[in-house]
Design an enzyme around this catalytic site. Structure first.
Site, short mmCIF file in Angstrom:
data_model
loop_
_atom_site.label_atom_id
_atom_site.label_comp_id
_atom_site.label_asym_id
_atom_site.label_seq_id
_atom_site.Cartn_x
_atom_site.Cartn_y
_atom_site.Cartn_z
N GLU A 203 -5.60 -8.69 50.65
CA GLU A 203 -4.82 -8.01 51.66
C GLU A 203 -3.47 -8.95 50.36
O GLU A 203 -3.29 -10.51 51.08
CB GLU A 203 -4.81 -9.07 53.40
CG GLU A 203 -3.71 -7.92 53.91
CD GLU A 203 -2.78 -9.13 54.10
OE1 GLU A 203 -1.31 -8.54 53.48
OE2 GLU A 203 -2.07 -9.96 55.15
N CYS A 237 3.73 -11.71 54.78
CA CYS A 237 3.41 -10.40 53.86
C CYS A 237 4.32 -9.52 54.47
O CYS A 237 4.82 -8.39 54.31
CB CYS A 237 2.50 -9.97 54.01
SG CYS A 237 1.00 -10.36 54.86
#
Length: 437
Positions: A203, A237
């Site tokens: 990720e 993020c």
């Protein structure tokens, strides 16, 4: 964990015991810039000990029933809830984020995750097919690839990427790697793990767009987009860093957005009225600031924040890694500020004309993690969401998560997905068994 009143000294947790290390690294309090703890600088020796502890614990833990393992996860959630304030204080001190965010989001979210997976472990089913004409029955079973909580099931080894990180990902008895972080680090992990054909879940970064059409509800859109841009100092993020606004409402949106941004208070993490705390490190603060300098050099306009407004802090926190939420306009799509992940409280606001144009521009970067779309036109929302190259698309909202559903990015934003079904498949090996009778 051991320590003194003035300096906290962390220890590795291996085989159910806290163990000291031969060497340590300084860890800084982001809100003051002062060393507040020492962290083990681990290497191959500590990784080997952790792998051995995990190997020894695996048979017993993996043989436990789903019900027993579910109870362990629920117990962990209970313990987290009981220590919520202590953990929130520690998270705030370590990360520089506000105590309010740690108290209301980080720790409660950890509790929620444990409870969710404690429940989901009880409801997975296997597949079964029959071939009567061949006298065969086929079914699948799943075996865990890694491990879970008595001594040796969870091991924590601190250290730097080049030392402990490389030793861990290249170890032949570590069968899979789940990593959240930057693309360059993920590339190194891929290189080191390739000879062992390890399974990876990565990720990575994002350059997430918000697309705001002329029929958006600005009463909801503006405060949510401020939050999606600057929450946790922009160090999420999933934060918005490119805001595309349809030309007919561009001026109105920008006016409201700046007003709302200036109301965001940057303060010490313990201040309950602070919207933002400190960035994670001095090096990261300097990196984020460098993007502002590049934008200025390109002729972009800095409308508020870094270098424009004054940041007021108590004397003790003058050396902390604080930065005001910063808004950039008059910037080209080719700029590094529009293409590279900054991971700080910086967002760019630019106008667009048509639906087709903004989809193309939103997709023009190498990342594809998350996007938000603001419109009251249901048909448009579905069209745009379908065409965006993004693993997650929120419409008229941001950061609403459903743990049953997949989470992850496209393109350079990662490999694989997390979520109930996806995590179950990643962390287990499937085996097909055929019985002829």
């Amino acid at each position: 964990m051991a320590g003194t009143k003035t300096l906290l000294v962390l220890e590795n947790f291996i085989g159910g015991k806290f163990l000291p290390c031969n060497s340590y690294l300084d860890s800084y309090d982001p809100s003051t810039g002062e060393v507040y703890s020492r962290v083990p600088d681990s290497g191959k020796e500590e990784v080997e000990a952790a792998v051995e502890a995990a190997r020894a614990a695996f048979p017993g833990w993996s043989a436990r029933s789903p019900q027993e393992r579910s109870q362990v996860l629920h117990r962990l959630a209970d313990l987290l809830e009981q220590s919520l304030e202590e953990l929130a204080q520690a998270e705030s001190k370590d990360q520089g984020k506000t105590i309010t965010l740690a108290r209301t989001m980080d720790i409660p979210r950890s509790v929620q995750n444990f409870r969710f997976f404690a429940s989901s472990i009880l409801h997975h089913t296997s597949e079964c097919t029959q071939m009567d004409h061949m006298g065969c029955l086929h079914y699948t079973v799943r075996a865990p690839v890694g491990i879970g909580v008595p001594p040796g099931v969870v091991n924590i080894v601190f250290g730097t990427g080049p030392r402990v990180g490389e030793a861990l990902v290249s170890h032949p008895e570590v069968p899979l790697i789940s990593f959240t972080g930057s693309q360059p680090t993920a590339e190194r992990i891929t290189q080191l793990s390739a000879p062992h054909c390890k399974r990876l879940s990565l990720e990575l970064g994002g350059k997430n767009p918000a697309i705001i059409f002329e029929d958006a509800n600005l009463e909801e859109c503006v405060p949510t987009t401020v939050r999606s841009s600057f929450a946790n100092q922009g160090e999420i993020c999933l934060c918005t860093s490119r805001i595309f606004v349809q030309k007919s409402i561009y001026s109105e949106f920008l006016k409201r957005f700046l007003e709302a941004t200036r109301l965001w208070k940057v303060g010490i993490p313990s201040d309950p009225s602070a919207s933002m705390g400190a960035l994670i490190s001095k090096a990261h603060l300097e990196k984020v600031r460098s993007y502002i300098k590049k934008a200025r050099a390109e002729g972009a306009q800095i409308l508020c924040g870094e270098g424009v407004d004054k940041l007021s802090l108590p004397p003790r926190n003058q050396g902390g890694y604080f930065m005001l939420p910063t808004v950039i306009t008059d910037i080209k799509d080719e700029s590094c500020c529009m293409k590279e992940e900054i991971f700080g409280p910086v967002t760019c606001v630019v106008p667009f004309d048509s639906e087709e144009e903004v989809i193309k521009r939103a997709n023009s970067v190498k990342y594809g993690l998350a996007a938000t779309v603001w419109s009251s036109n249901v048909g448009r929302v579905h069209r745009v969401a379908k065409k965006l190259q993004s693993g997650l698309v929120w419409t008229n909202c941001w950061l609403i998560r459903e743990l049953n559903l997949p989470f992850g990015g496209m393109k350079s934003s990662g490999v694989g997905r997390e979520g109930a079904k996806d995590s179950y498949e990643f962390f287990t090996e499937v085996k097909t068994i055929t019985i002829k009778h």
